[in-house]
Write an enzyme that holds these catalytic residues in place. Structure first.
Site, PDB file in Angstrom:
ATOM      1  N   HIS A  43       0.817  -1.211   0.000  1.00 29.51           N
ATOM      2  CA  HIS A  43       0.000   0.000   0.000  1.00 29.51           C
ATOM      3  C   HIS A  43       0.850   1.259   0.000  1.00 29.51           C
ATOM      4  CE1 HIS A  43       0.857   0.759   4.238  1.00 29.51           C
ATOM      5  NE2 HIS A  43       0.489  -0.484   4.527  1.00 29.51           N
ATOM      6  N   CYS A  51       2.746  -4.396   6.890  1.00 26.16           N
ATOM      7  CA  CYS A  51       2.506  -4.547   5.454  1.00 26.16           C
ATOM      8  C   CYS A  51       3.757  -4.140   4.679  1.00 26.16           C
ATOM      9  CB  CYS A  51       1.312  -3.701   5.033  1.00 26.16           C
ATOM     10  SG  CYS A  51      -0.261  -4.305   5.682  1.00 26.16           S
TER      11      CYS A  51
END
Length: 135
Positions: A43, A51
């Site tokens: 992202h 992440c």
């Protein structure tokens, strides 16, 4: 490990995001944990809590390529994640500093890394009964 994009999130709190299929079959077979987590994304916003963060301009580029691939019939968009550039020199360095179980796992994914670096094509991957990748 060797994953694929399984979700597109254009309304992400982190600009844009692409979910990956973690945990995959290998992760499940290799772990003794009852819960392995999930919701791992690539992202934007260049921040992370586990992440793979990118700058907004990079995730926009990656996201658009993934959308184009999907829109043109590619059902599985591969995502290959390596702990470091797995050159022979780097691998020899890390072998000196980590325990054998990690080195065994890294040796397995290095096979895929080397094949990908040589041919620059999507890998054909299976997972054996112990959770090792087979190329």
């Amino acid at each position: 490990g060797f994953y694929y994009i399984d979700r597109f999130n254009p309304a992400s709190s982190y600009y844009l995001s692409l979910g990956i299929n973690y945990p995959n079959e290998s992760d499940k077979k290799k772990s003794n944990a009852s819960r392995l987590g999930g919701d791992i994304f690539i992202h934007g916003a260049n921040v992370t809590i586990g992440c793979m963060p990118m700058t907004d301009d990079k995730i926009k580029e990656i996201y658009l390529y993934a959308v184009y691939a999907k829109d043109n019939g590619q059902n599985r968009i591969p995502v290959y994640i390596f702990p470091f550039q797995m050159t022979d020199n780097n691998f020899d360095y890390y072998k000196k500093h980590y325990d054998e179980s990690l080195i065994d796992f890294w040796s397995n994914i290095k096979k895929g890394y080397d094949i990908f670096q040589n041919y620059k094509k999507e890998l054909k991957i299976k997972v054996d009964s112990k959770g090792n990748y087979v190329f």
